[in-house]
Motif scaffolding. Structure first.
Motif, PDB file in Angstrom:
ATOM      1  N   PHE A 121       0.843  -1.192   0.000  1.00  0.00           N
ATOM      2  CA  PHE A 121       0.000   0.000   0.000  1.00  0.00           C
ATOM      3  C   PHE A 121       0.883   1.247   0.000  1.00  0.00           C
ATOM      4  O   PHE A 121       1.857   1.339   0.763  1.00  0.00           O
ATOM      5  CB  PHE A 121      -0.913   0.007   1.217  1.00  0.00           C
ATOM      6  N   HIS A 122       0.533   2.220  -0.833  1.00  0.00           N
ATOM      7  CA  HIS A 122       1.295   3.468  -0.944  1.00  0.00           C
ATOM      8  C   HIS A 122       0.512   4.619  -0.312  1.00  0.00           C
ATOM      9  O   HIS A 122      -0.704   4.533  -0.104  1.00  0.00           O
ATOM     10  CB  HIS A 122       1.593   3.773  -2.414  1.00  0.00           C
ATOM     11  N   GLU A 123       1.240   5.692  -0.018  1.00  0.00           N
ATOM     12  CA  GLU A 123       0.628   6.829   0.660  1.00  0.00           C
ATOM     13  C   GLU A 123      -0.404   7.541  -0.205  1.00  0.00           C
ATOM     14  O   GLU A 123      -1.329   8.168   0.317  1.00  0.00           O
ATOM     15  CB  GLU A 123       1.719   7.828   1.077  1.00  0.00           C
ATOM     16  N   SER A 126      -2.759   4.271  -3.764  1.00  0.00           N
ATOM     17  CA  SER A 126      -2.611   3.195  -4.740  1.00  0.00           C
ATOM     18  C   SER A 126      -1.958   1.987  -4.086  1.00  0.00           C
ATOM     19  O   SER A 126      -1.398   2.078  -2.981  1.00  0.00           O
ATOM     20  CB  SER A 126      -1.768   3.662  -5.924  1.00  0.00           C
ATOM     21  N   ILE A 127      -2.038   0.855  -4.760  1.00  0.00           N
ATOM     22  CA  ILE A 127      -1.407  -0.364  -4.258  1.00  0.00           C
ATOM     23  C   ILE A 127      -0.614  -1.017  -5.385  1.00  0.00           C
ATOM     24  O   ILE A 127      -0.897  -0.814  -6.572  1.00  0.00           O
ATOM     25  CB  ILE A 127      -2.450  -1.376  -3.720  1.00  0.00           C
ATOM     26  N   SER A 128       0.389  -1.798  -4.997  1.00  0.00           N
ATOM     27  CA  SER A 128       1.150  -2.626  -5.920  1.00  0.00           C
ATOM     28  C   SER A 128       0.811  -4.080  -5.621  1.00  0.00           C
ATOM     29  O   SER A 128       1.276  -4.624  -4.616  1.00  0.00           O
ATOM     30  CB  SER A 128       2.658  -2.386  -5.761  1.00  0.00           C
ATOM     31  N   PRO A 129      -0.025  -4.716  -6.439  1.00  0.00           N
ATOM     32  CA  PRO A 129      -0.429  -6.092  -6.151  1.00  0.00           C
ATOM     33  C   PRO A 129       0.741  -7.059  -6.096  1.00  0.00           C
ATOM     34  O   PRO A 129       0.747  -7.984  -5.296  1.00  0.00           O
ATOM     35  CB  PRO A 129      -1.377  -6.439  -7.304  1.00  0.00           C
ATOM     36  N   LEU A 134       6.974  -2.936  -7.941  1.00  0.00           N
ATOM     37  CA  LEU A 134       6.380  -1.848  -7.169  1.00  0.00           C
ATOM     38  C   LEU A 134       5.946  -0.677  -8.040  1.00  0.00           C
ATOM     39  O   LEU A 134       5.078   0.099  -7.647  1.00  0.00           O
ATOM     40  CB  LEU A 134       7.376  -1.373  -6.107  1.00  0.00           C
ATOM     41  N   ASP A 135       6.557  -0.530  -9.218  1.00  0.00           N
ATOM     42  CA  ASP A 135       6.210   0.609 -10.075  1.00  0.00           C
ATOM     43  C   ASP A 135       4.877   0.403 -10.795  1.00  0.00           C
ATOM     44  O   ASP A 135       4.326   1.356 -11.347  1.00  0.00           O
ATOM     45  CB  ASP A 135       7.320   0.842 -11.107  1.00  0.00           C
TER      46      ASP A 135
END
Length: 265
Positions: A121-123, A126-129, A134-135
């Motif tokens: 989870f990003h601030e 958004s999320i990186s499944p 991660l991008d």
């Protein structure tokens, strides 16, 4: 008994011969074949290969197999099967040939053995499944209730293999599953666009992108081109470049759909 299984292929029917041989399933339910056909069968690879004409019964059925070789075909090739080792041996003019079965896991087993991966989870919401990429981010709308969002997170985490995370993941689809061809009008002369110049930063990104696609097997080098289209660099929202291709000439040569979609989505 040799059997050809098909679901939607109709090109076989024009060469079929009438036959009245019934087939019985494991439940002793009789079914009738569409007819018989003689096909050329090639086993092995050069120089260890043999070719023979085998008669098949054509059966309309949903199956993961296209052809079933029976005892008559095995006798024709002089083949010996070893089911325990997943292999078959037969003699050829160059010596003994060996065929190995493909080691594929059943789809059901893959689905059962899937393990969930915790998304990042990003601030910015958004999320990186996939933690390895991660991008590559996605955003799930805030209007969706928390319970539904958590279910979506779980679905993404347990089905990472469905998505293409790198260029090489987009290749390998069998042609009988999906195949695309350009319906170019053969009466139209191929068009070779003149080379367009590019700024150094665009040219560098273009070269790197092409090398990456060639390495992944998506693009390949062609020595003698017929149609030539120039690449076009488009600026994305994050200020990076996206490589596109100017297909305006080949689009003009392709017939239009009689019932086009109102929106591509």
């Amino acid at each position: 008994m040799n059997i050809v299984l098909y679901n939607y292929r109709t090109e076989l029917r024009k060469n079929l011969k009438d036959t009245f041989i019934p087939l019985a399933s494991f439940a002793n339910d009789p079914s009738w074949s569409e007819g018989s056909i003689v096909l050329e069968v090639v086993l092995g690879k050069t120089p260890f290969k043999r070719t023979a004409h085998i008669e098949f019964l054509v059966v309309k059925a949903n199956s993961q197999y296209n052809v079933i070789l029976g005892r008559s075909a095995m006798m024709t090739f002089g083949a010996v099967t070893l089911p325990v080792h997943g292999m078959m041996k037969f003699s050829t003019p160059a010596g003994i040939a060996t065929l190995y079965a493909e080691r594929r896991r059943p789809i059901e087993c893959v689905q059962i053995n899937r393990t969930a991966v915790n998304p990042i989870f990003h601030e910015d919401g958004s999320i990186s499944p996939n933690p390895e990429f991660l991008d590559q981010k996605i955003i799930i709308g805030n209007t969706i209730i928390k319970v539904t969002r958590e279910k979506l997170y779980k679905i993404l985490a347990t089905n990472l293999d469905v998505f293409a995370w790198k260029d090489s993941d987009m290749t390998g689809v069998l042609r009988h599953i999906a195949e695309h061809k350009l319906g170019v009008n053969p009466n139209i002369q191929p068009v070779c666009q003149k080379k367009r110049g590019m700024a150094p930063d665009r040219s560098k990104f273009l070269r790197d992108e092409v090398k990456k696609l060639v390495k992944a097997g998506i693009l390949r080098e062609v020595k003698y081109q017929t149609w030539v289209a120039n690449p076009v660099m488009v600026r994305k929202l994050d200020n990076s470049w996206r490589m596109c291709v100017d297909f305006i000439d080949i689009n003009k040569a392709c017939p239009k759909d009689n019932y086009p979609l109102p929106e591509i989505d």
